[in-house]
Write a protein that holds these residues in place. Structure first.
Motif, PDB file in Angstrom:
ATOM      1  N   ARG A 167       0.867  -1.171   0.000  1.00 25.23           N
ATOM      2  CA  ARG A 167       0.000   0.000   0.000  1.00 25.23           C
ATOM      3  C   ARG A 167       0.907   1.225   0.000  1.00 25.23           C
ATOM      4  NH1 ARG A 167      -5.346  -1.168   1.178  1.00 25.23           N
ATOM      5  NH2 ARG A 167      -5.630  -3.210   2.165  1.00 25.23           N
ATOM      6  N   ARG A 168       0.734   2.069  -0.954  1.00 24.00           N
ATOM      7  CA  ARG A 168       1.623   3.225  -1.080  1.00 24.00           C
ATOM      8  C   ARG A 168       1.602   4.091   0.176  1.00 24.00           C
ATOM      9  NH1 ARG A 168       1.904   8.564  -3.096  1.00 24.00           N
ATOM     10  NH2 ARG A 168       3.774   8.935  -4.360  1.00 24.00           N
ATOM     11  N   GLU A 169       0.425   4.322   0.742  1.00 31.15           N
ATOM     12  CA  GLU A 169       0.342   5.198   1.908  1.00 31.15           C
ATOM     13  C   GLU A 169       1.048   4.583   3.117  1.00 31.15           C
ATOM     14  OE1 GLU A 169      -3.693   5.818   3.252  1.00 31.15           O
ATOM     15  OE2 GLU A 169      -4.319   3.874   2.456  1.00 31.15           O
ATOM     16  N   ALA A 170       0.980   3.260   3.259  1.00 38.56           N
ATOM     17  CA  ALA A 170       1.673   2.608   4.373  1.00 38.56           C
ATOM     18  C   ALA A 170       3.178   2.657   4.169  1.00 38.56           C
ATOM     19  CB  ALA A 170       1.198   1.163   4.505  1.00 38.56           C
ATOM     20  N   PHE A 171       3.619   2.438   2.939  1.00 37.63           N
ATOM     21  CA  PHE A 171       5.045   2.504   2.604  1.00 37.63           C
ATOM     22  C   PHE A 171       5.606   3.885   2.916  1.00 37.63           C
ATOM     23  CE2 PHE A 171       8.483   3.317  -0.426  1.00 37.63           C
ATOM     24  CZ  PHE A 171       9.248   2.165  -0.360  1.00 37.63           C
ATOM     25  N   LEU A 172       4.885   4.921   2.496  1.00 37.19           N
ATOM     26  CA  LEU A 172       5.353   6.287   2.741  1.00 37.19           C
ATOM     27  C   LEU A 172       5.322   6.633   4.228  1.00 37.19           C
ATOM     28  CD1 LEU A 172       3.602   8.163  -0.205  1.00 37.19           C
ATOM     29  CD2 LEU A 172       6.001   7.472  -0.052  1.00 37.19           C
ATOM     30  N   ALA A 173       4.328   6.104   4.944  1.00 38.58           N
ATOM     31  CA  ALA A 173       4.191   6.436   6.368  1.00 38.58           C
ATOM     32  C   ALA A 173       5.387   5.982   7.181  1.00 38.58           C
ATOM     33  CB  ALA A 173       2.908   5.818   6.930  1.00 38.58           C
ATOM     34  N   GLY A 175       8.465   5.595   5.877  1.00 37.85           N
ATOM     35  CA  GLY A 175       9.698   6.120   5.304  1.00 37.85           C
ATOM     36  C   GLY A 175      10.330   5.261   4.239  1.00 37.85           C
ATOM     37  N   GLY A 176       9.628   4.218   3.780  1.00 35.51           N
ATOM     38  CA  GLY A 176      10.172   3.384   2.712  1.00 35.51           C
ATOM     39  C   GLY A 176      11.318   2.506   3.171  1.00 35.51           C
ATOM     40  N   PHE A 177      12.100   2.024   2.208  1.00 35.78           N
ATOM     41  CA  PHE A 177      13.267   1.200   2.528  1.00 35.78           C
ATOM     42  C   PHE A 177      14.316   2.036   3.254  1.00 35.78           C
ATOM     43  CE2 PHE A 177      11.483  -1.198  -1.025  1.00 35.78           C
ATOM     44  CZ  PHE A 177      11.589  -2.500  -0.562  1.00 35.78           C
ATOM     45  N   ARG A 178      15.039   1.390   4.148  1.00 40.80           N
ATOM     46  CA  ARG A 178      16.087   2.069   4.905  1.00 40.80           C
ATOM     47  C   ARG A 178      17.312   2.215   4.005  1.00 40.80           C
ATOM     48  NH1 ARG A 178      16.568   2.967  10.370  1.00 40.80           N
ATOM     49  NH2 ARG A 178      14.842   1.563  10.818  1.00 40.80           N
ATOM     50  N   VAL A 179      17.579   3.417   3.577  1.00 42.44           N
ATOM     51  CA  VAL A 179      18.657   3.686   2.625  1.00 42.44           C
ATOM     52  C   VAL A 179      20.012   3.346   3.247  1.00 42.44           C
ATOM     53  CG1 VAL A 179      19.829   5.487   1.299  1.00 42.44           C
ATOM     54  CG2 VAL A 179      17.333   5.433   1.408  1.00 42.44           C
ATOM     55  N   GLY A 180      20.861   2.662   2.477  1.00 44.29           N
ATOM     56  CA  GLY A 180      22.170   2.278   2.959  1.00 44.29           C
ATOM     57  C   GLY A 180      22.209   0.923   3.617  1.00 44.29           C
ATOM     58  N   PHE A 181      21.036   0.299   3.798  1.00 39.56           N
ATOM     59  CA  PHE A 181      20.981  -0.972   4.499  1.00 39.56           C
ATOM     60  C   PHE A 181      20.863  -2.169   3.564  1.00 39.56           C
ATOM     61  CE2 PHE A 181      18.656  -4.294   6.939  1.00 39.56           C
ATOM     62  CZ  PHE A 181      19.615  -4.508   7.913  1.00 39.56           C
ATOM     63  N   GLY A 182      20.637  -1.952   2.303  1.00 45.65           N
ATOM     64  CA  GLY A 182      20.374  -3.050   1.386  1.00 45.65           C
ATOM     65  C   GLY A 182      21.609  -3.785   0.921  1.00 45.65           C
ATOM     66  N   LYS A 183      21.452  -4.483  -0.185  1.00 41.66           N
ATOM     67  CA  LYS A 183      22.532  -5.287  -0.748  1.00 41.66           C
ATOM     68  C   LYS A 183      23.421  -4.393  -1.596  1.00 41.66           C
ATOM     69  CE  LYS A 183      19.606  -9.357  -0.651  1.00 41.66           C
ATOM     70  NZ  LYS A 183      18.533  -8.679   0.109  1.00 41.66           N
ATOM     71  N   ASP A 192      14.444  -5.894   2.690  1.00 41.28           N
ATOM     72  CA  ASP A 192      13.032  -6.180   2.515  1.00 41.28           C
ATOM     73  C   ASP A 192      12.401  -6.654   3.825  1.00 41.28           C
ATOM     74  OD1 ASP A 192      14.629  -8.475   2.290  1.00 41.28           O
ATOM     75  OD2 ASP A 192      14.120  -8.764   0.182  1.00 41.28           O
ATOM     76  N   THR A 193      13.084  -7.550   4.549  1.00 39.54           N
ATOM     77  CA  THR A 193      12.559  -8.000   5.837  1.00 39.54           C
ATOM     78  C   THR A 193      12.466  -6.845   6.820  1.00 39.54           C
ATOM     79  OG1 THR A 193      13.547 -10.184   5.479  1.00 39.54           O
ATOM     80  CG2 THR A 193      12.894  -9.641   7.729  1.00 39.54           C
ATOM     81  N   GLU A 194      13.470  -5.997   6.826  1.00 42.91           N
ATOM     82  CA  GLU A 194      13.479  -4.844   7.729  1.00 42.91           C
ATOM     83  C   GLU A 194      12.284  -3.933   7.439  1.00 42.91           C
ATOM     84  OE1 GLU A 194      14.367  -1.127   9.646  1.00 42.91           O
ATOM     85  OE2 GLU A 194      14.200  -1.367   7.467  1.00 42.91           O
ATOM     86  N   LEU A 195      11.984  -3.709   6.158  1.00 41.48           N
ATOM     87  CA  LEU A 195      10.815  -2.907   5.787  1.00 41.48           C
ATOM     88  C   LEU A 195       9.533  -3.579   6.250  1.00 41.48           C
ATOM     89  CD1 LEU A 195       9.463  -0.575   4.104  1.00 41.48           C
ATOM     90  CD2 LEU A 195       9.365  -2.234   2.229  1.00 41.48           C
ATOM     91  N   CYS A 196       9.429  -4.888   6.036  1.00 36.36           N
ATOM     92  CA  CYS A 196       8.213  -5.597   6.427  1.00 36.36           C
ATOM     93  C   CYS A 196       7.959  -5.495   7.931  1.00 36.36           C
ATOM     94  CB  CYS A 196       8.303  -7.063   6.012  1.00 36.36           C
ATOM     95  SG  CYS A 196       8.296  -7.352   4.225  1.00 36.36           S
ATOM     96  N   LEU A 197       9.022  -5.583   8.718  1.00 29.82           N
ATOM     97  CA  LEU A 197       8.865  -5.471  10.163  1.00 29.82           C
ATOM     98  C   LEU A 197       8.322  -4.094  10.546  1.00 29.82           C
ATOM     99  CD1 LEU A 197      12.144  -7.217  11.378  1.00 29.82           C
ATOM    100  CD2 LEU A 197       9.802  -8.049  11.709  1.00 29.82           C
ATOM    101  N   ARG A 198       8.875  -3.051   9.939  1.00 27.16           N
ATOM    102  CA  ARG A 198       8.410  -1.700  10.270  1.00 27.16           C
ATOM    103  C   ARG A 198       6.975  -1.454   9.798  1.00 27.16           C
ATOM    104  NH1 ARG A 198      10.868   1.999   7.526  1.00 27.16           N
ATOM    105  NH2 ARG A 198      12.417   0.755   6.424  1.00 27.16           N
TER     106      ARG A 198
END
Length: 316
Positions: A167-173, A175-183, A192-198
């Motif tokens: 859901r776009r509104e939930a993603f934006l709420a 802050g999206g993916f944590r920049v600098g934390f990915g692969k 992706d797991t970190e985003l899902c948890l938040r």
């Protein structure tokens, strides 16, 4: 909250290398071929001016933008979402193609307003064929669905960003993916797991919600020959162990590593079953993969705290 009569969706495809040009074109074509047809397909080029120019010139009808954040898939995906307006956003990697019904399968669970995100099944497309020793339980090493995941529509803790819808509104709420934390490079951090948890946690600015996994929504994910070697297998397993500890530091609580603990308890039994069935190579790989992940986790637990914890999300 999202109007449930409005099921418009866009697809975001991050990319970074001209070496994947043919794969990128196939990914974009597979996204446009979906029913329902996406409102928009956004290709985000990660700090590669030559690829940006080529994509803008040749991917007609597709929105092509440059990653406005720091290098990496997390920032690229955030940038892509910023260039959409539909209530639902699907994510697809540039080395994957979506099968018919993929987008419809990802969108279907959103009929339940408590669902904030969904994911689908990922089939490995091996460049040189699957090695005989490669265990089903470790297909996640090459970004594919592994034994132990649900075989029908089910709630899950997390899904993978190569085949994800939000859901776009939930993603934006959140802050999206944590920049600098990915692969980035050889490091494998589970952004992706970190985003899902938040996104799933109450009190996150949106209200929390469930993630659903729908194995009927399928993509084919390319596995290059270099990722079918035993060396890659062990290295990737160790890096995953490190990444999961980093993720747990950012998201304290049982839910951070609960799924991994259950998974780890099953691996010895899987190794014994493989050995008893005469699959000695798979049994050895199960032990080696589990051991490498454990070593990586132990190293990160002992020494990783000396590094900065973190990176704020990029989307406002």
């Amino acid at each position: 909250m999202t109007d449930m009569t409005d099921m418009r969706a866009s697809v975001v495809v991050p990319c970074y290398s001209e070496k994947r040009w043919e794969q990128l074109k196939a990914a974009v074509a597979s996204a446009w071929a979906q029913e329902p047809r996406p409102e928009r397909v956004v290709v985000v080029v990660d700090h590669n001016p030559a690829l940006l120019e080529r994509a803008a010139r040749e991917l007609t009808g597709t929105t092509v933008v440059a990653n406005a954040s720091e290098r990496g898939a997390s920032g690229a995906r955030n940038t892509g979402v910023e260039h959409t307006t539909s209530p639902f956003i699907a994510l697809l990697d540039d080395d994957a193609t979506a099968r018919p019904g993929w987008l419809a399968g990802l969108l279907a669970p959103f009929a339940d307003p408590s669902v904030v995100g969904t994911g689908g099944a990922i089939a490995p497309a091996w460049e040189r064929g699957r090695p005989g020793w490669f265990p089903d339980e470790f297909l996640w090493v090459v970004g594919a669905t592994y034994t132990g995941m649900p075989t029908e529509l089910a709630p899950v803790r997390n899904v993978w960003s190569e085949s994800m819808a939000v859901r776009r509104e939930a993603f934006l709420a959140v802050g999206g993916f944590r920049v600098g934390f990915g692969k980035v490079g050889e490091r494998a951090r589970p952004e992706d797991t970190e985003l899902c948890l938040r996104m799933g946690r109450p009190g996150n600015g949106y209200g929390g919600g469930r993630w659903m996994y729908n194995p009927a929504a399928v993509i084919d994910h390319f596995v290059p020959a270099g990722r079918s070697t035993f060396r890659f297998f062990v290295t990737r397993s160790a890096n995953e162990g490190r990444g999961k500890i980093e993720m747990a530091r950012l998201n304290p609580g049982q839910e951070s590593l609960g799924a991994e603990q259950s998974y780890a308890r099953e691996l010895p039994r899987a190794a014994v079953r493989a050995l008893l069935s005469g699959r000695v190579g798979r049994s050895f790989a199960l032990v080696a993969g589990a051991g490498a992940a454990g070593v990586g986790a132990g190293y990160e637990w002992a020494f990783g705290a000396r590094r900065p914890k973190a990176m704020e999300p990029a989307v406002a």
